[in-house]
Scaffold this motif. Sequence first.
Motif, PDB file in Angstrom:
ATOM      1  N   TYR A 135       0.843  -1.197   0.000  1.00 23.75           N
ATOM      2  CA  TYR A 135       0.000   0.000   0.000  1.00 23.75           C
ATOM      3  C   TYR A 135       0.876   1.244   0.000  1.00 23.75           C
ATOM      4  CZ  TYR A 135      -3.048  -3.529   2.182  1.00 23.75           C
ATOM      5  OH  TYR A 135      -3.743  -4.675   2.488  1.00 23.75           O
ATOM      6  N   TYR A 171      -2.568   3.062  15.909  1.00 26.23           N
ATOM      7  CA  TYR A 171      -1.149   3.106  15.583  1.00 26.23           C
ATOM      8  C   TYR A 171      -0.519   4.239  16.391  1.00 26.23           C
ATOM      9  CZ  TYR A 171      -1.670   0.060  11.459  1.00 26.23           C
ATOM     10  OH  TYR A 171      -1.903  -1.002  10.600  1.00 26.23           O
ATOM     11  N   GLN A 173      -1.798  -4.122   8.491  1.00 26.78           N
ATOM     12  CA  GLN A 173      -0.800  -3.445   7.662  1.00 26.78           C
ATOM     13  C   GLN A 173       0.356  -2.947   8.535  1.00 26.78           C
ATOM     14  OE1 GLN A 173      -2.584  -0.526   4.996  1.00 26.78           O
ATOM     15  NE2 GLN A 173      -4.397  -1.816   4.755  1.00 26.78           N
ATOM     16  N   PHE A 214      -7.656   6.802   8.310  1.00 27.02           N
ATOM     17  CA  PHE A 214      -7.099   7.279   9.570  1.00 27.02           C
ATOM     18  C   PHE A 214      -7.819   8.523  10.067  1.00 27.02           C
ATOM     19  CE2 PHE A 214      -3.144   4.936  10.322  1.00 27.02           C
ATOM     20  CZ  PHE A 214      -2.962   4.283   9.108  1.00 27.02           C
ATOM     21  N   GLY A 215      -7.776   8.706  11.390  1.00 25.84           N
ATOM     22  CA  GLY A 215      -8.133   9.989  11.962  1.00 25.84           C
ATOM     23  C   GLY A 215      -6.966  10.951  11.825  1.00 25.84           C
ATOM     24  N   THR A 216      -7.162  12.175  12.294  1.00 21.13           N
ATOM     25  CA  THR A 216      -6.129  13.191  12.143  1.00 21.13           C
ATOM     26  C   THR A 216      -5.028  13.088  13.190  1.00 21.13           C
ATOM     27  OG1 THR A 216      -7.524  14.685  13.417  1.00 21.13           O
ATOM     28  CG2 THR A 216      -7.620  14.877  11.017  1.00 21.13           C
ATOM     29  N   PHE A 238      -2.763   7.481  16.289  1.00 22.16           N
ATOM     30  CA  PHE A 238      -3.719   7.488  15.186  1.00 22.16           C
ATOM     31  C   PHE A 238      -4.681   6.317  15.309  1.00 22.16           C
ATOM     32  CE2 PHE A 238      -1.925  10.776  12.546  1.00 22.16           C
ATOM     33  CZ  PHE A 238      -0.575  10.771  12.857  1.00 22.16           C
ATOM     34  N   LYS A 288      -8.359  -0.438   2.092  1.00 27.39           N
ATOM     35  CA  LYS A 288      -7.597   0.711   2.570  1.00 27.39           C
ATOM     36  C   LYS A 288      -7.917   1.005   4.024  1.00 27.39           C
ATOM     37  CE  LYS A 288     -10.907   4.304   1.269  1.00 27.39           C
ATOM     38  NZ  LYS A 288     -11.148   5.469   0.400  1.00 27.39           N
ATOM     39  N   LEU A 289      -6.911   1.523   4.713  1.00 19.10           N
ATOM     40  CA  LEU A 289      -7.097   2.054   6.061  1.00 19.10           C
ATOM     41  C   LEU A 289      -7.511   3.518   5.957  1.00 19.10           C
ATOM     42  CD1 LEU A 289      -3.976   0.665   7.979  1.00 19.10           C
ATOM     43  CD2 LEU A 289      -6.361   0.082   8.429  1.00 19.10           C
ATOM     44  N   LYS A 349     -10.729  -0.189   8.914  1.00 14.93           N
ATOM     45  CA  LYS A 349     -10.781  -0.898   7.647  1.00 14.93           C
ATOM     46  C   LYS A 349     -12.068  -1.715   7.619  1.00 14.93           C
ATOM     47  CE  LYS A 349      -8.864  -4.816   6.353  1.00 14.93           C
ATOM     48  NZ  LYS A 349      -9.921  -5.329   5.444  1.00 14.93           N
ATOM     49  N   GLN A 398       3.062   6.769  16.656  1.00  8.71           N
ATOM     50  CA  GLN A 398       4.269   7.254  15.986  1.00  8.71           C
ATOM     51  C   GLN A 398       5.100   8.019  17.008  1.00  8.71           C
ATOM     52  OE1 GLN A 398       3.512   9.730  12.517  1.00  8.71           O
ATOM     53  NE2 GLN A 398       5.330   8.894  11.539  1.00  8.71           N
ATOM     54  N   PHE A 417      -4.879   7.187   2.031  1.00  7.68           N
ATOM     55  CA  PHE A 417      -4.636   6.103   1.084  1.00  7.68           C
ATOM     56  C   PHE A 417      -4.432   6.643  -0.325  1.00  7.68           C
ATOM     57  CE2 PHE A 417      -5.058   1.978  -0.784  1.00  7.68           C
ATOM     58  CZ  PHE A 417      -5.840   2.131  -1.920  1.00  7.68           C
ATOM     59  N   LEU A 463       5.268   4.640  11.935  1.00  5.97           N
ATOM     60  CA  LEU A 463       4.014   4.175  12.515  1.00  5.97           C
ATOM     61  C   LEU A 463       4.142   2.729  12.970  1.00  5.97           C
ATOM     62  CD1 LEU A 463       1.294   5.472  10.039  1.00  5.97           C
ATOM     63  CD2 LEU A 463       1.347   5.889  12.492  1.00  5.97           C
ATOM     64  N   PHE A 499      -8.068  -0.091  14.498  1.00  2.38           N
ATOM     65  CA  PHE A 499      -6.656  -0.124  14.860  1.00  2.38           C
ATOM     66  C   PHE A 499      -6.272   1.171  15.574  1.00  2.38           C
ATOM     67  CE2 PHE A 499      -5.657  -3.618  11.920  1.00  2.38           C
ATOM     68  CZ  PHE A 499      -6.705  -3.521  11.014  1.00  2.38           C
ATOM     69  N   GLY A 545      -0.004  17.493  10.317  1.00  2.00           N
ATOM     70  CA  GLY A 545      -1.233  17.636  11.085  1.00  2.00           C
ATOM     71  C   GLY A 545      -2.368  16.743  10.654  1.00  2.00           C
ATOM     72  N   GLN A 546      -2.084  15.853   9.718  1.00  2.00           N
ATOM     73  CA  GLN A 546      -3.129  14.942   9.230  1.00  2.00           C
ATOM     74  C   GLN A 546      -2.706  13.492   9.412  1.00  2.00           C
ATOM     75  OE1 GLN A 546      -6.097  16.091   8.023  1.00  2.00           O
ATOM     76  NE2 GLN A 546      -5.320  18.119   8.569  1.00  2.00           N
ATOM     77  N   GLY A 547      -3.691  12.609   9.379  1.00  2.00           N
ATOM     78  CA  GLY A 547      -3.373  11.200   9.352  1.00  2.00           C
ATOM     79  C   GLY A 547      -3.029  10.761   7.942  1.00  2.00           C
ATOM     80  N   PRO A 548      -2.436   9.606   7.800  1.00  2.00           N
ATOM     81  CA  PRO A 548      -2.125   9.104   6.459  1.00  2.00           C
ATOM     82  C   PRO A 548      -3.390   8.961   5.611  1.00  2.00           C
ATOM     83  CG  PRO A 548      -0.976   7.825   8.135  1.00  2.00           C
ATOM     84  CD  PRO A 548      -1.950   8.704   8.852  1.00  2.00           C
ATOM     85  N   TYR A 554       0.532   5.388   1.031  1.00  2.01           N
ATOM     86  CA  TYR A 554      -0.254   6.427   1.689  1.00  2.01           C
ATOM     87  C   TYR A 554       0.548   7.726   1.632  1.00  2.01           C
ATOM     88  CZ  TYR A 554      -3.118   2.754   3.897  1.00  2.01           C
ATOM     89  OH  TYR A 554      -3.952   1.696   4.127  1.00  2.01           O
ATOM     90  N   PHE A 610       3.838  -0.615   8.541  1.00  3.30           N
ATOM     91  CA  PHE A 610       4.328   0.561   7.836  1.00  3.30           C
ATOM     92  C   PHE A 610       5.838   0.676   7.850  1.00  3.30           C
ATOM     93  CE2 PHE A 610       0.657   3.123   6.667  1.00  3.30           C
ATOM     94  CZ  PHE A 610      -0.351   2.433   7.315  1.00  3.30           C
ATOM     95  N   GLU A 644      -6.535  -0.855  -6.581  1.00  7.32           N
ATOM     96  CA  GLU A 644      -7.339   0.312  -6.244  1.00  7.32           C
ATOM     97  C   GLU A 644      -6.470   1.547  -6.249  1.00  7.32           C
ATOM     98  OE1 GLU A 644      -9.586  -0.037  -2.630  1.00  7.32           O
ATOM     99  OE2 GLU A 644     -10.352   2.010  -2.728  1.00  7.32           O
TER     100      GLU A 644
END
Lengths: 119, 110
Positions: free
Chosen positions: A33, B36, A108, B104-106, B90, B101-102, B94, B38, A45, B44, B34, A40-43, A35, A110, A56
């Motif tokens: 995958y 995660y 997953q 995520f939140g912010t 985070f 795809k995962l 899924k 960091q 996709f 992550l 999930f 300030g944001q999450g990953p 990403y 990373f 995809e």
Amino acid sequence: DTGVSQDPRHKITKRGQNVTFRCDPISEHNRLYWYRQTLGQGPEFLTYFQNEAQLEKSRLLSDRFSAERPKGSFSTLEIQRTEQGDSAMYLCASSLVGGWRNEEKNTQYFGPGTRLTVL
Amino acid sequence: AQSVSQHNHHVILSEAASLELGCNYSYGGTVNLFWYVQYPGQHLQLLLKYFSGDPLVKGIKGFEAEFIKSKFSFNLRKPSVQWSDTAEYFCALKPNFGNEKLTFGTGTRL
């Protein structure tokens, strides 16, 4: 098992240049995958492969982005004609294929990411 | 469409204080959830995950999370935090079917 690796870890480029990143998944992981993570944001996709097939793609993946996984092992992500808005951390993850109840195969893992700065 | 909300963007705690980080999701079907983490300068890492069964899941380093289906929540908890827990956390989702795809939140910076 050495984990997911990515190369380079940092890339600084000028606007308009092309860049390519590489990801090596955990050995024998057949899903890979990509990403993108901005400050300030999450990953978010971008795309994923099962073996060599790209199954995809996100709408975030504009025509300037292309990803390949030619032999079902490592993958490359290329950005053509980079723009300042492409500056971000590009993350790679891998997993095994498994039934929906199979926790390990649906998890997953990373890599460290490639931080891209476009000047 | 699926989404994840983490309402606490930045949490400051003293050592030994208890921690609870909120995570709410939006999705019409069954999900895998999930957390995660960091750590500064690191990648992550998976903290814990929920797939099915006991809604209280335990992860590494004394963390646990509880899945409350009726509230669409998966909050992360730790009874006593340490300085080494300083990190960004985070929550991710899924769907069980049809989507690999995962989302995520912010993130929450602790």
